[in-house]
Design a protein around this motif. Structure first.
Motif, PDB file in Angstrom:
ATOM      1  N   ASP A  30      35.725 -89.296  63.129  1.00  0.00           N
ATOM      2  CA  ASP A  30      35.717 -89.432  64.775  1.00  0.00           C
ATOM      3  C   ASP A  30      36.843 -89.884  65.281  1.00  0.00           C
ATOM      4  O   ASP A  30      37.284 -89.415  66.346  1.00  0.00           O
ATOM      5  CB  ASP A  30      34.366 -90.260  65.145  1.00  0.00           C
ATOM      6  CG  ASP A  30      34.029 -90.288  66.416  1.00  0.00           C
ATOM      7  OD1 ASP A  30      33.961 -89.233  67.170  1.00  0.00           O
ATOM      8  OD2 ASP A  30      33.794 -91.416  66.952  1.00  0.00           O
ATOM      9  N   ILE A  31      37.471 -91.109  64.681  1.00  0.00           N
ATOM     10  CA  ILE A  31      38.822 -91.460  65.263  1.00  0.00           C
ATOM     11  C   ILE A  31      39.820 -90.324  65.009  1.00  0.00           C
ATOM     12  O   ILE A  31      40.815 -90.376  66.047  1.00  0.00           O
ATOM     13  CB  ILE A  31      39.164 -92.855  64.485  1.00  0.00           C
ATOM     14  CG1 ILE A  31      38.071 -93.870  64.934  1.00  0.00           C
ATOM     15  CG2 ILE A  31      40.477 -93.195  64.700  1.00  0.00           C
ATOM     16  CD1 ILE A  31      38.364 -95.208  64.297  1.00  0.00           C
ATOM     17  N   ALA A  33      39.564 -87.192  65.155  1.00  0.00           N
ATOM     18  CA  ALA A  33      39.147 -86.198  66.337  1.00  0.00           C
ATOM     19  C   ALA A  33      39.585 -86.821  67.574  1.00  0.00           C
ATOM     20  O   ALA A  33      40.501 -86.008  68.302  1.00  0.00           O
ATOM     21  CB  ALA A  33      37.579 -85.550  66.120  1.00  0.00           C
ATOM     22  N   THR A  34      39.308 -87.798  67.932  1.00  0.00           N
ATOM     23  CA  THR A  34      39.395 -88.297  69.384  1.00  0.00           C
ATOM     24  C   THR A  34      41.095 -88.638  69.544  1.00  0.00           C
ATOM     25  O   THR A  34      41.559 -88.284  70.528  1.00  0.00           O
ATOM     26  CB  THR A  34      38.930 -89.677  69.410  1.00  0.00           C
ATOM     27  OG1 THR A  34      37.374 -89.525  69.130  1.00  0.00           O
ATOM     28  CG2 THR A  34      39.113 -90.444  70.852  1.00  0.00           C
ATOM     29  N   SER A  35      41.645 -89.079  68.439  1.00  0.00           N
ATOM     30  CA  SER A  35      42.921 -89.591  68.703  1.00  0.00           C
ATOM     31  C   SER A  35      43.834 -88.246  68.584  1.00  0.00           C
ATOM     32  O   SER A  35      44.685 -88.226  69.330  1.00  0.00           O
ATOM     33  CB  SER A  35      43.569 -90.388  67.452  1.00  0.00           C
ATOM     34  OG  SER A  35      42.875 -91.678  67.424  1.00  0.00           O
ATOM     35  N   ALA A  37      42.762 -85.188  69.449  1.00  0.00           N
ATOM     36  CA  ALA A  37      42.692 -84.427  70.772  1.00  0.00           C
ATOM     37  C   ALA A  37      43.553 -84.889  71.962  1.00  0.00           C
ATOM     38  O   ALA A  37      43.774 -84.320  72.785  1.00  0.00           O
ATOM     39  CB  ALA A  37      41.035 -84.447  71.099  1.00  0.00           C
ATOM     40  N   ASN A  38      43.698 -86.321  71.909  1.00  0.00           N
ATOM     41  CA  ASN A  38      44.524 -87.191  73.142  1.00  0.00           C
ATOM     42  C   ASN A  38      46.042 -86.902  72.561  1.00  0.00           C
ATOM     43  O   ASN A  38      46.717 -87.416  73.646  1.00  0.00           O
ATOM     44  CB  ASN A  38      43.937 -88.364  73.035  1.00  0.00           C
ATOM     45  CG  ASN A  38      42.801 -88.585  73.562  1.00  0.00           C
ATOM     46  OD1 ASN A  38      42.351 -87.951  74.414  1.00  0.00           O
ATOM     47  ND2 ASN A  38      41.955 -89.797  73.169  1.00  0.00           N
TER      48      ASN A  38
END
Length: 93
Positions: A30-31, A33-35, A37-38
């Motif tokens: 999850d981290i 993917a989020t990181s 993506a940013n």
């Protein structure tokens, strides 16, 4: 090796339950993917680097009709193996 085999192997090696290991993997992914993506680059020194790359818009062809099409700009993910991972792969067994 699939995810369930990985969870079982890590649980056995670490002495933790498979539920705990599965939760940790969920959090790590999850981290990631989020990181990514940013636009952040994630580096685990010696093992792995993950980053988002940009793709420019370009012209392509439909392989069935030969028609020219416009492919829009977008993003992709780049994975780079670190020195420890490369060394582990290059040793003969």
């Amino acid at each position: 090796m699939n995810r369930s085999e990985l969870v079982a192997a890590v649980a056995e090696k670490s002495g933790n339950s498979q539920t705990a290991v599965n939760g940790v993997l969920d959090a790590v992914f999850d981290i990631f993917a989020t990181s990514v993506a940013n636009g952040e680059k994630i580096t685990i020194p010696g093992w792995l680097a993950v980053e988002r790359t940009d793709r420019a818009a370009r012209t392509g062809r439909n392989p069935q009709t030969g028609e020219t099409i416009q492919i829009p700009a977008g993003h992709s993910v780049k994975l780079t193996a670190g020195s420890k991972l490369k060394a582990a792969v290059s040793t003969k067994k």
